[in-house]
Design an enzyme around this catalytic site. Structure first.
Site: not given
Lengths: 333, 333
Positions: A110, A105, A54-57, A219
């Protein structure tokens, strides 16, 4: 929601465009599938490393694409796994005939998607293998995960296996090395504040003004304890105690140390925490190798908090850890 | 107040200890005066560069100490100028016989104290000179400043003059170069949120959930307009419009670009902003040199917001900008 964005649904697309415009000589974007690849991909005869999530990391994972680290990164929506299709397109874009290796991860989505991508790629004649990184010692079986979560220790897998792939190690060798790094890396995080994904528009969890969460996931998955904020030294002691008490014996070892900011933590505070980390490790006979990695390596948007990662090194890992790399996250100057 | 600290009054001391423990081969701390110096200082025959200011802007300035940038950084209390005594001790620690050069951000306290430090150092036989950086185009005569404020453009002075000093340029030459960089660099910032200095314990200003401040200073000084949050592209257009409309003609030039996060801004958002910056600069015929500098270079604790800096380069600046350096902020790997 206070964000420097144009529209929540365009954040990932515009971020990727910004990255490509910033580092065009280093990477290019396949916009249809939100994949970042090395500008010179495919590199013939080299195992290609792919990660994603996911994006945001950020800078995870696109900031680690380049010589000496990843060949491609698949960017999902914020906090949401990318799809097997994205991963397949990434595989086709970077395979140089020596196979592709997925660094995953440990989040259920994922893992399932990378496994499916591997099957799709194999069906197209691309050899694949993967590692599931599960370095977070805080909890077993979390909100989005069976087993332990994969967090900032993943960056060490990128760095070490990326250098090994550039050095000519074959797919089986990369797999063995990645498993060895994962077996020797342990992390734990904590959060002082929540964060707000742009499309959701609301914080991922609520936390009181005087509370913190120890063992928080990236998250917002619950950790081991919700309690009143304590001094930094006490927090470090608890986190390091859990890491050092886990199944890797760090005593007497040379260790790579990462103090990772979650996005909204001032660097000043990461150094305050490191002062205690260094003291505890010295008392425990754990030797910090070369220099600690202090900064925002795997974030959760604007969350305030941090994680500690220790990796017990062997000679081969040390060589690859310190090998040169050229990635967006490695170019402050 | 949610902070990863032990005690507000110990933050600077513990941060400096953490920095020294992290990068002992690179720098050392003189704890009595909160000064960070290059581990190999004094370097004989080289002009020594010193900067400093209030803490809370990390990695500014201690993160820029090392070969190719600063010889010393003086850390004041959070958002408070260091004293002439600190600056004098820094000068004595790093003078290698070729004089010391102070890089001063234009805040009245910083300027007065560095001027006094220069007089004290001269009285002890150390040759000194200085530059006052005033790159912020947003306002004249701000809360702590007569004239324009000094902000992230200062990092380019550190980098370029630091490389020039390592290259053997003498004190008069460094002064001329620093003035030339300052004459060609322009910045503007904005804030979405406030921040809380540890000792004060309260935010430095109040701002509504749907408001932003354009032209905000790095200590919360008011800017040009308090208004409702706009899309990132509109914000970039306003800031770049003001920068490009100022007294430096960037048209057709090769320009160093910095997109600086204020501490609490996700990297994702800085790339979203850069996508628009790149587009506008292209339309205006401004050429981005080599790569933009995107990340947290000069922060305001956990403030959400960012600044844009443009520096019009000449051939000499380009050489020094891209010369190697080894500083804590330049060591992600």
């Amino acid at each position: 929601m206070k964000k420097l964005i144009n529209a929540p649904e365009k954040v990932v697309e515009e971020m990727l465009r910004g990255m490509e415009q910033a580092h065009g000589g280093l990477l290019r974007v396949i916009p249809e599938v939100s994949v970042i690849v090395r500008a010179d991909a495919p590199v013939q005869g080299k195992v290609a490393l792919i990660s994603g999530g996911g994006s945001g990391h950020e800078p995870t994972h696109g900031g680690y694409v380049g010589p000496g680290m990843l060949d491609a990164a698949c960017a999902g929506p914020v906090f949401t796994s990318p799809t097997p299709d994205q991963m397949l397109e990434a595989s086709k874009a970077v395979d140089g005939g020596a196979g592709v290796f997925y660094v995953v991860k440990n989040y259920t989505g994922d893992v399932l998607n990378f496994e499916m991508a591997g099957e799709l790629a194999e069906a197209e004649g691309i050899q694949t293998d993967y590692v599931v990184v599960n370095d977070d010692v805080s909890v077993e079986d979390s909100t989005f995960t069976t087993g332990r979560r994969g967090v900032a220790g993943t960056i060490f897998v990128h760095k070490i296996c990326g250098a090994a792939a550039d050095d000519g190690k074959d797919l089986a060798g990369i797999k063995e090395l990645a498993e060895r790094v994962n077996a020797n890396v342990r992390s734990m995080g904590m959060a002082l504040t929540s964060c707000t994904p742009p499309e959701a528009g609301t914080p991922i969890f609520e936390i009181a003004d005087d509370e913190m969460e120890i063992g928080m996931g990236i998250h917002g998955e619950p950790g081991t304890a919700r309690k009143k904020i304590e001094p930094a030294d006490s927090i470090v002691d608890e986190m390091l105690g859990k890491i050092l008490g886990d199944s890797v014996d760090f005593s007497g070892a040379e260790v790579a140390v990462m103090i990772n900011g979650m996005g909204g933590t001032p660097l000043m505070e990461l150094y305050v925490a490191y002062a205690r980390v260094a003291e505890v490790l010295k008392n425990e006979g754990v030797n910090v190798y070369r220099m600690p990695y202090i900064g925002d390596y795997m974030t959760s948007l604007e969350m305030a908090g941090f994680s500690i990662t220790l990796l017990k090194l062997d000679e081969e890992m040390k060589g690859y850890l310190t090998a040169p790399c050229d990635v967006a996250a490695g170019r402050p100057f």
